[in-house]
Design a protein around this motif. Structure first.
Motif, PDB file in Angstrom:
ATOM      1  N   MET A   1     -14.390  14.559 -13.442  1.00  0.00           N
ATOM      2  CA  MET A   1     -13.720  14.138 -12.278  1.00  0.00           C
ATOM      3  C   MET A   1     -13.769  14.757 -11.145  1.00  0.00           C
ATOM      4  SD  MET A   1     -10.003  12.095 -11.257  1.00  0.00           S
ATOM      5  CE  MET A   1      -9.928  10.919 -12.832  1.00  0.00           C
ATOM      6  N   SER A   2     -14.685  14.124  -9.965  1.00  0.00           N
ATOM      7  CA  SER A   2     -14.837  14.859  -8.467  1.00  0.00           C
ATOM      8  C   SER A   2     -13.854  15.039  -8.069  1.00  0.00           C
ATOM      9  CB  SER A   2     -14.743  13.299  -7.523  1.00  0.00           C
ATOM     10  OG  SER A   2     -16.111  12.635  -8.056  1.00  0.00           O
ATOM     11  N   ILE A   3     -14.016  16.327  -7.544  1.00  0.00           N
ATOM     12  CA  ILE A   3     -13.104  17.781  -7.118  1.00  0.00           C
ATOM     13  C   ILE A   3     -12.603  16.383  -6.418  1.00  0.00           C
ATOM     14  CG2 ILE A   3     -12.544  20.004  -6.587  1.00  0.00           C
ATOM     15  CD1 ILE A   3     -15.200  20.630  -7.850  1.00  0.00           C
ATOM     16  N   GLY A   4     -10.825  16.757  -6.137  1.00  0.00           N
ATOM     17  CA  GLY A   4      -9.731  16.281  -5.507  1.00  0.00           C
ATOM     18  C   GLY A   4      -9.521  14.573  -5.734  1.00  0.00           C
ATOM     19  N   TYR A   5     -10.116  14.227  -6.773  1.00  0.00           N
ATOM     20  CA  TYR A   5      -9.471  12.989  -7.549  1.00  0.00           C
ATOM     21  C   TYR A   5      -8.934  13.030  -8.349  1.00  0.00           C
ATOM     22  CZ  TYR A   5     -12.647  11.520  -3.075  1.00  0.00           C
ATOM     23  OH  TYR A   5     -13.073  11.555  -1.806  1.00  0.00           O
ATOM     24  N   ASP A   6      -7.906  11.561  -8.541  1.00  0.00           N
ATOM     25  CA  ASP A   6      -7.694  11.766  -9.748  1.00  0.00           C
ATOM     26  C   ASP A   6      -6.643  10.552  -9.765  1.00  0.00           C
ATOM     27  OD1 ASP A   6      -4.453  12.388  -9.020  1.00  0.00           O
ATOM     28  OD2 ASP A   6      -5.145  14.428  -8.784  1.00  0.00           O
ATOM     29  N   LYS A   7      -6.271  10.180 -11.509  1.00  0.00           N
ATOM     30  CA  LYS A   7      -5.104   9.396 -11.832  1.00  0.00           C
ATOM     31  C   LYS A   7      -3.921   8.682 -10.355  1.00  0.00           C
ATOM     32  CE  LYS A   7      -7.956   8.634 -16.215  1.00  0.00           C
ATOM     33  NZ  LYS A   7      -7.135   8.571 -17.476  1.00  0.00           N
ATOM     34  N   GLY A   8      -3.502  10.088 -10.657  1.00  0.00           N
ATOM     35  CA  GLY A   8      -2.264  10.011  -9.703  1.00  0.00           C
ATOM     36  C   GLY A   8      -2.628   9.396  -8.746  1.00  0.00           C
ATOM     37  N   GLY A   9      -3.477  10.060  -8.272  1.00  0.00           N
ATOM     38  CA  GLY A   9      -4.233   9.627  -6.470  1.00  0.00           C
ATOM     39  C   GLY A   9      -4.805   7.970  -5.967  1.00  0.00           C
ATOM     40  N   ALA A  10      -5.308   7.637  -7.771  1.00  0.00           N
ATOM     41  CA  ALA A  10      -5.666   5.895  -8.089  1.00  0.00           C
ATOM     42  C   ALA A  10      -4.766   5.116  -8.167  1.00  0.00           C
ATOM     43  CB  ALA A  10      -6.599   6.201  -9.339  1.00  0.00           C
ATOM     44  N   ILE A  11      -3.324   5.576  -8.325  1.00  0.00           N
ATOM     45  CA  ILE A  11      -2.099   5.151  -8.034  1.00  0.00           C
ATOM     46  C   ILE A  11      -1.362   5.158  -6.877  1.00  0.00           C
ATOM     47  CG2 ILE A  11       0.537   5.145  -9.073  1.00  0.00           C
ATOM     48  CD1 ILE A  11      -0.489   6.099 -11.638  1.00  0.00           C
ATOM     49  N   LYS A  12      -1.961   5.765  -5.946  1.00  0.00           N
ATOM     50  CA  LYS A  12      -1.519   5.719  -4.092  1.00  0.00           C
ATOM     51  C   LYS A  12      -1.950   5.324  -3.562  1.00  0.00           C
ATOM     52  CE  LYS A  12       0.328   9.015  -0.797  1.00  0.00           C
ATOM     53  NZ  LYS A  12       0.581  10.860  -1.150  1.00  0.00           N
ATOM     54  N   ILE A  13      -3.541   4.697  -3.807  1.00  0.00           N
ATOM     55  CA  ILE A  13      -4.414   4.215  -3.104  1.00  0.00           C
ATOM     56  C   ILE A  13      -3.764   2.787  -3.511  1.00  0.00           C
ATOM     57  CG2 ILE A  13      -6.455   3.090  -3.164  1.00  0.00           C
ATOM     58  CD1 ILE A  13      -7.184   6.414  -3.050  1.00  0.00           C
TER      59      ILE A  13
ATOM     60  N   GLU B   1      -1.603   1.483  -5.005  1.00  0.00           N
ATOM     61  CA  GLU B   1       0.681   1.121  -4.202  1.00  0.00           C
ATOM     62  C   GLU B   1       0.473   0.928  -2.646  1.00  0.00           C
ATOM     63  OE1 GLU B   1       3.881   4.106  -6.720  1.00  0.00           O
ATOM     64  OE2 GLU B   1       2.645   5.048  -3.973  1.00  0.00           O
ATOM     65  N   LYS B   2      -0.841   1.329  -1.535  1.00  0.00           N
ATOM     66  CA  LYS B   2      -1.019   1.119  -0.337  1.00  0.00           C
ATOM     67  C   LYS B   2      -1.876   0.114  -0.218  1.00  0.00           C
ATOM     68  CE  LYS B   2      -3.195   3.174   3.935  1.00  0.00           C
ATOM     69  NZ  LYS B   2      -3.411   4.219   4.590  1.00  0.00           N
ATOM     70  N   VAL B   3      -2.772  -0.465  -1.561  1.00  0.00           N
ATOM     71  CA  VAL B   3      -3.873  -1.476  -0.678  1.00  0.00           C
ATOM     72  C   VAL B   3      -3.036  -2.647  -0.898  1.00  0.00           C
ATOM     73  CG1 VAL B   3      -6.140  -3.149  -1.885  1.00  0.00           C
ATOM     74  CG2 VAL B   3      -5.766   0.238  -0.778  1.00  0.00           C
ATOM     75  N   LEU B   4      -2.583  -2.818  -2.734  1.00  0.00           N
ATOM     76  CA  LEU B   4      -1.872  -3.579  -3.131  1.00  0.00           C
ATOM     77  C   LEU B   4      -0.552  -4.296  -2.296  1.00  0.00           C
ATOM     78  CD1 LEU B   4      -2.357  -3.416  -6.812  1.00  0.00           C
ATOM     79  CD2 LEU B   4      -3.848  -5.082  -5.032  1.00  0.00           C
ATOM     80  N   GLY B   5       0.595  -2.684  -1.530  1.00  0.00           N
ATOM     81  CA  GLY B   5       1.450  -3.708  -0.907  1.00  0.00           C
ATOM     82  C   GLY B   5       2.323  -2.906  -2.138  1.00  0.00           C
ATOM     83  N   LEU B   6       2.480  -2.237  -3.305  1.00  0.00           N
ATOM     84  CA  LEU B   6       3.795  -2.504  -4.021  1.00  0.00           C
ATOM     85  C   LEU B   6       4.579  -0.945  -4.073  1.00  0.00           C
ATOM     86  CD1 LEU B   6       1.012  -2.228  -7.375  1.00  0.00           C
ATOM     87  CD2 LEU B   6       1.893  -3.678  -6.075  1.00  0.00           C
ATOM     88  N   GLU B   7       5.526  -1.153  -3.803  1.00  0.00           N
ATOM     89  CA  GLU B   7       6.807  -0.518  -4.292  1.00  0.00           C
ATOM     90  C   GLU B   7       6.465   0.897  -5.303  1.00  0.00           C
ATOM     91  OE1 GLU B   7       9.156  -0.116  -1.141  1.00  0.00           O
ATOM     92  OE2 GLU B   7       8.535  -2.326  -1.135  1.00  0.00           O
TER      93      GLU B   7
END
Length: 107
Positions: A24-36, A38-44
């Motif tokens: 996986m590209s250094i500095g990226y992971d699945k936790g970061g994907a969830i964070k993104i 949340e922001k894009v979809l407006g999820l709590e």
């Protein structure tokens, strides 16, 4: 080979398994994907659920509000998760969705 893995490690976080290699590209992971997401979809954040069965899922499990290991996951994955469901082969994902939502999955 070790040289190949060393070369990959310049650009990727590399996980080596007995029969394959993941990167996986250094500095990226699945936790970061969830964070993104949340922001894009407006999820709590409290509504996030991570379901997985591999070492590469650890950042996702650490980030999500609810972490669920599949029954076939290694013990080190199960230890950090808030819940464990049945195996992939025994419809573990459907079972945990039913348990968390109260809605039966049509599989």
């Amino acid at each position: 080979s070790n040289e190949f893995i060393k070369d990959l490690s310049q650009w990727f976080d590399v996980l080596v398994y007995p029969y394959y290699v993941e990167g996986m590209s250094i500095g990226y992971d699945k936790g970061g994907a969830i964070k993104i997401a949340e922001k894009v979809l407006g999820l709590e954040h409290d509504s996030t659920v991570a379901i997985g069965d591999s070492i590469n899922d650890l950042p996702m499990f650490r980030y999500a509000a609810i972490s669920v290991a599949m029954g076939n996951a290694p013990d080190e994955v199960k230890k950090i998760c808030s819940r464990v469901t049945d195996s992939v082969e025994n419809d573990g994902v459907a079972k945990i969705i039913e348990r968390l939502t109260g809605v039966a999955a049509n599989i």
